[in-house]
Design an enzyme around this catalytic site. Structure first.
Site, PDB file in Angstrom:
ATOM      1  N   ARG A   1     -12.764  47.623 -29.829  1.00  0.00           N
ATOM      2  CA  ARG A   1     -12.802  48.194 -28.468  1.00  0.00           C
ATOM      3  C   ARG A   1     -12.466  47.115 -27.444  1.00  0.00           C
ATOM      4  NH1 ARG A   1     -18.431  50.502 -26.315  1.00  0.00           N
ATOM      5  NH2 ARG A   1     -18.945  48.310 -26.678  1.00  0.00           N
TER       6      ARG A   1
ATOM      7  N   SER B   1     -24.367  46.038 -48.229  1.00  0.00           N
ATOM      8  CA  SER B   1     -25.582  45.231 -48.180  1.00  0.00           C
ATOM      9  C   SER B   1     -25.244  43.762 -48.319  1.00  0.00           C
ATOM     10  CB  SER B   1     -26.526  45.645 -49.302  1.00  0.00           C
ATOM     11  OG  SER B   1     -27.713  44.902 -49.205  1.00  0.00           O
ATOM     12  N   GLY B   2     -26.089  42.946 -47.711  1.00  0.00           N
ATOM     13  CA  GLY B   2     -25.908  41.503 -47.861  1.00  0.00           C
ATOM     14  C   GLY B   2     -25.737  40.779 -46.545  1.00  0.00           C
ATOM     15  N   GLY B   3     -25.806  41.548 -45.438  1.00  0.00           N
ATOM     16  CA  GLY B   3     -25.722  40.909 -44.125  1.00  0.00           C
ATOM     17  C   GLY B   3     -24.384  40.232 -43.902  1.00  0.00           C
TER      18      GLY B   3
ATOM     19  N   LYS C   1     -27.992  53.483 -49.944  1.00  0.00           N
ATOM     20  CA  LYS C   1     -28.221  52.275 -49.141  1.00  0.00           C
ATOM     21  C   LYS C   1     -29.566  52.370 -48.425  1.00  0.00           C
ATOM     22  CE  LYS C   1     -27.519  48.386 -46.872  1.00  0.00           C
ATOM     23  NZ  LYS C   1     -27.807  48.424 -45.514  1.00  0.00           N
TER      24      LYS C   1
ATOM     25  N   HIS D   1     -32.234  51.711 -50.903  1.00  0.00           N
ATOM     26  CA  HIS D   1     -32.207  50.261 -51.150  1.00  0.00           C
ATOM     27  C   HIS D   1     -33.033  49.541 -50.079  1.00  0.00           C
ATOM     28  CE1 HIS D   1     -30.639  46.360 -49.877  1.00  0.00           C
ATOM     29  NE2 HIS D   1     -30.434  46.092 -51.150  1.00  0.00           N
ATOM     30  N   ASN D   2     -32.805  49.873 -48.828  1.00  0.00           N
ATOM     31  CA  ASN D   2     -33.545  49.212 -47.748  1.00  0.00           C
ATOM     32  C   ASN D   2     -35.036  49.531 -47.826  1.00  0.00           C
ATOM     33  OD1 ASN D   2     -30.921  48.597 -46.985  1.00  0.00           O
ATOM     34  ND2 ASN D   2     -31.350  48.803 -44.808  1.00  0.00           N
TER      35      ASN D   2
ATOM     36  N   GLU E   1     -36.502  47.433 -50.377  1.00  0.00           N
ATOM     37  CA  GLU E   1     -36.607  46.075 -49.804  1.00  0.00           C
ATOM     38  C   GLU E   1     -37.894  45.939 -48.971  1.00  0.00           C
ATOM     39  OE1 GLU E   1     -32.936  44.976 -47.739  1.00  0.00           O
ATOM     40  OE2 GLU E   1     -34.167  44.121 -46.138  1.00  0.00           O
TER      41      GLU E   1
ATOM     42  N   LYS F   1     -35.833  47.943 -38.094  1.00  0.00           N
ATOM     43  CA  LYS F   1     -34.681  48.575 -37.451  1.00  0.00           C
ATOM     44  C   LYS F   1     -34.628  50.069 -37.743  1.00  0.00           C
ATOM     45  CE  LYS F   1     -31.298  44.847 -37.067  1.00  0.00           C
ATOM     46  NZ  LYS F   1     -30.034  44.403 -37.688  1.00  0.00           N
TER      47      LYS F   1
HETATM   48  P1  NBP Z   1     -23.001  45.759 -33.996  1.00  0.00           P
HETATM   49  O1  NBP Z   1     -23.865  46.759 -34.652  1.00  0.00           O
HETATM   50  O2  NBP Z   1     -23.611  44.780 -33.068  1.00  0.00           O
HETATM   51  O3  NBP Z   1     -21.829  46.537 -33.220  1.00  0.00           O
HETATM   52  C1  NBP Z   1     -20.855  45.838 -32.484  1.00  0.00           C
HETATM   53  C2  NBP Z   1     -19.516  46.451 -32.709  1.00  0.00           C
HETATM   54  O4  NBP Z   1     -19.524  47.835 -32.364  1.00  0.00           O
HETATM   55  C3  NBP Z   1     -18.477  45.809 -31.824  1.00  0.00           C
HETATM   56  O5  NBP Z   1     -17.254  45.769 -32.509  1.00  0.00           O
HETATM   57  C4  NBP Z   1     -18.430  46.777 -30.649  1.00  0.00           C
HETATM   58  O6  NBP Z   1     -17.242  46.702 -29.913  1.00  0.00           O
HETATM   59  C5  NBP Z   1     -18.503  48.067 -31.384  1.00  0.00           C
HETATM   60  N1  NBP Z   1     -18.806  49.224 -30.542  1.00  0.00           N
HETATM   61  C6  NBP Z   1     -19.934  49.533 -29.862  1.00  0.00           C
HETATM   62 BR1  NBP Z   1     -21.401  48.465 -29.721  1.00  0.00          BR
HETATM   63  N2  NBP Z   1     -19.861  50.688 -29.209  1.00  0.00           N
HETATM   64  C7  NBP Z   1     -18.630  51.155 -29.471  1.00  0.00           C
HETATM   65  C8  NBP Z   1     -17.935  52.305 -29.056  1.00  0.00           C
HETATM   66  N3  NBP Z   1     -18.533  53.205 -28.278  1.00  0.00           N
HETATM   67  N4  NBP Z   1     -16.673  52.486 -29.480  1.00  0.00           N
HETATM   68  C9  NBP Z   1     -16.081  51.573 -30.274  1.00  0.00           C
HETATM   69  N5  NBP Z   1     -16.691  50.434 -30.706  1.00  0.00           N
HETATM   70  C10 NBP Z   1     -17.959  50.234 -30.310  1.00  0.00           C
HETATM   71  O7  NBP Z   1     -22.142  44.963 -35.080  1.00  0.00           O
HETATM   72  P2  NBP Z   1     -22.565  44.349 -36.500  1.00  0.00           P
HETATM   73  O8  NBP Z   1     -23.869  43.620 -36.442  1.00  0.00           O
HETATM   74  O9  NBP Z   1     -21.352  43.631 -36.955  1.00  0.00           O
HETATM   75  O10 NBP Z   1     -22.798  45.624 -37.436  1.00  0.00           O
HETATM   76  C11 NBP Z   1     -21.787  46.596 -37.640  1.00  0.00           C
HETATM   77  C12 NBP Z   1     -22.353  47.718 -38.472  1.00  0.00           C
HETATM   78  O11 NBP Z   1     -22.752  47.199 -39.733  1.00  0.00           O
HETATM   79  C13 NBP Z   1     -23.602  48.361 -37.886  1.00  0.00           C
HETATM   80  O12 NBP Z   1     -23.586  49.734 -38.157  1.00  0.00           O
HETATM   81  C14 NBP Z   1     -24.723  47.714 -38.637  1.00  0.00           C
HETATM   82  O13 NBP Z   1     -25.870  48.525 -38.702  1.00  0.00           O
HETATM   83  C15 NBP Z   1     -24.089  47.539 -39.998  1.00  0.00           C
HETATM   84  N6  NBP Z   1     -24.675  46.500 -40.814  1.00  0.00           N
HETATM   85  C16 NBP Z   1     -25.060  45.331 -40.287  1.00  0.00           C
HETATM   86  C17 NBP Z   1     -25.606  44.352 -41.093  1.00  0.00           C
HETATM   87  C18 NBP Z   1     -26.017  43.039 -40.517  1.00  0.00           C
HETATM   88  O14 NBP Z   1     -26.612  42.242 -41.245  1.00  0.00           O
HETATM   89  N7  NBP Z   1     -25.735  42.766 -39.248  1.00  0.00           N
HETATM   90  C19 NBP Z   1     -25.726  44.568 -42.458  1.00  0.00           C
HETATM   91  C20 NBP Z   1     -25.275  45.753 -42.993  1.00  0.00           C
HETATM   92  C21 NBP Z   1     -24.744  46.703 -42.161  1.00  0.00           C
HETATM   93  P3  NBP Z   1     -17.135  45.673 -28.665  1.00  0.00           P
HETATM   94  O15 NBP Z   1     -16.743  44.381 -29.266  1.00  0.00           O
HETATM   95  O16 NBP Z   1     -16.089  46.280 -27.827  1.00  0.00           O
HETATM   96  O17 NBP Z   1     -18.493  45.642 -27.999  1.00  0.00           O
END
Ligand code: NBP
Length: 483
Positions: free
Chosen positions: A33, A128-130, A182, A185-186, A189, A260
């Protein structure tokens, strides 16, 4: 079009997945975005592989080979819907949209239905795995149509972590199956971490051990049956000394566990499905209790809720470390058995046909609950894919039987010491309930029949019965056969 796959959403997770894909030789189209993130990624990591930096959604989609494979990795919920909405006008029949975010499986079911009606594949995928896993090899749990997995699976398998030559990625099942797995899994965890917390607390309170000594105990446990990422990490965290105060880090961290929401989702769904995931539920509630800061402070200030004055006898203390290890292992077996029961129940309810042994296989690496233990679970399901409970597998039945005396001693000790151990004790209660011939549920049925005429079945005859409690106390048959 030359890109093999595209990634939308380049925050930590999306960026690392895109890099992982590129490092494995896939040409990766990029879109976010906020455009600046695309340029940043290419500038910093462009030499890791081949990227196509897209100007907008249209050029992003145009850069992809058909069938197009797009991984959406944005903030779950409205972010995912917005990202999909933006892509839709440009996608064509047969294209595949993968949602790698932490979506609720019911949202995934809805999105899959919507996209299917437009001739598109939607693949709700647990990752999974962050951040580290995303870059170096996650565990990947894709749901959706079989057909889409044929086009997508090889790419996902190439970036998943590999354990003994097997990638931690496999087709899970239709629509919401991947995100459901998934979620469980959580939940597991949560349960695992709660049990580890209880083991630590019991040893510290019961034996007065310091975190640095406890770190050694956990490191030792990590050499045996308990070997896992979480036990290893526990040793690391317990050994950590706070630079500012010189105290163990664990003593300066506020004791309120955050969440979360995936643990809560697991329990909510389990309640709907009627599966007793007591280990996960206790873990979610224990976090809630820890977070009830005002209430806990009020109780502490009032000083009016006394605890016991008991301590361990020297004899009890001597074997206590080993006893706690056994109790932890047995409780963990119960928590995992419940988690796999939940996968079975979800699979049955939604018609997903999930292979439980395959789930144990793909959790062996990449994810937070990765452990030696999962090999045992896989082996159990290899021996019998239709096991009624993991506890019935010879290995697990034997392990729990070996542990049970210690397990009971630890629960008794916890009660006597006044150390809360809801995970250990509820796991034991579950085990005891499961193995009982008769449960007091018979009495409950009697009560329900008394106050609500809810009826009951009998052990000795067919039919549904009711007692005329307020009349002559005689029993009447109430089902169709009656009379
Ligand atoms: P975030 O969950 O912090 O999301 C940030 C991303 O979402 C950015 O690319 C942002 O774009 C985009 N975004 C948002 Br906010 N609103 C949007 C919209 N309305 N339209 C289009 N794009 C939008 O990122 P993350 O921590 O990388 O996690 C991504 C996904 O992976 C999440 O669903 C999370 O739950 C999942 N997940 C995370 C982990 C972890 O350890 N962090 C592990 C496993 C799964 P922008 O750059 O324009 O703001």
């Amino acid at each position: 079009a030359r890109a093999d796959i595209g990634v939308v959403g380049l925050a930590v997770m999306g960026r690392n997945l895109a890099r992982n894909l590129a490092r494995h030789g896939h040409v990766v189209a990029l879109h976010n975005r906020t455009r600046a993130r695309v340029g940043e990624l290419v500038e910093r990591y462009g030499d890791e592989g081949e990227f196509v930096a897209a100007e907008d959604a249209a050029s992003f989609v145009a850069a992809l080979k058909r069938p197009r494979r797009v991984v959406v990795m944005v903030k779950a919920g409205t972010g995912t819907d917005a990202a999909i909405e933006e892509l839709l006008p440009h996608l064509e029949e047969g294209d595949i949209v993968v949602d790698g975010g932490n979506a609720h499986f019911e949202d995934t079911r809805r999105r899959e239905r919507d996209l299917r009606e437009r001739g598109l594949h939607f693949v709700g995928t647990g990752v999974s795995g962050g951040e580290e896993g995303a870059l170096l090899g996650p565990s990947i749990m894709p749901g959706g149509s079989r057909e889409s997995y044929d086009a997508l699976g090889p790419i996902l398998e190439s970036i998943a972590v590999d354990v003994d030559g097997t990638p931690c990625c496999t087709y899970v099942g239709p629509d919401g199956a991947g995100h459901f797995v998934k979620m469980v899994h959580n939940g597991i965890e949560y349960a695992d971490m709660q049990l580890i917390g209880e083991a630590y607390d019991l040893l510290r309170q019961g034996l007065g051990m310091e975190p640095s000594d406890l770190a050694k105990v956990f490191a030792e446990w990590n050499e045996g049956d308990l070997e896992s990422f979480l036990i290893e990490t526990t040793a690391t965290v317990l050994a950590k000394v706070d630079a500012a105060t010189g105290s163990p880090l664990v003593d300066v961290v506020v004791d309120q566990a955050e969440q979360k929401g995936t643990g809560r989702w697991t329990v909510q769904t389990a309640l709907e499905l009627g599966v007793p995931v007591t280990g996960i539920a206790e873990a979610v509630f224990a976090r809630s209790l820890s977070g009830a800061a005002d209430q806990r402070r009020a109780v502490r200030d009032a000083g009016s809720l006394p605890g016991p004055s008991g301590s361990l006898s020297p004899q009890e203390a001597e074997g206590f470390v080993d006893d706690v290890r056994s109790a932890l292992y047995a409780s963990k077996v119960v928590a995992y058995a419940q988690g796999f029961d939940m996968i079975a129940a979800g699979s049955e309810h939604y018609g997903w046909g999930i292979d439980k042994g395959a789930m144990a296989t793909i959790w062996r690496g990449g994810c937070i609950i990765r452990a030696r233990f999962l090999d045992r679970i896989r082996e159990a399901y290899d021996r019998d894919p239709h096991l009624a409970s993991l506890l019935l597998d010879d290995y697990f039945a034997g392990a729990v039987a070996d542990a049970q005396d210690a397990w009971r001693r630890v629960v008794v000790a916890a009660v006597r010491l006044g150390v809360p151990a809801p995970g250990f004790s509820s796991a034991l209660a579950y085990y005891d309930a499961l193995r009982r011939d008769r449960l007091p549920a018979a009495l409950l049925q009697g009560l329900r029949d008394f106050f609500g005429a809810h009826t009951y079945a009998r052990v000795d005859r067919e039919g549904i019965y009711h007692v005329l409690w307020s009349e002559d106390g005689s029993e009447v048959r109430q089902d169709a056969e009656a009379g």
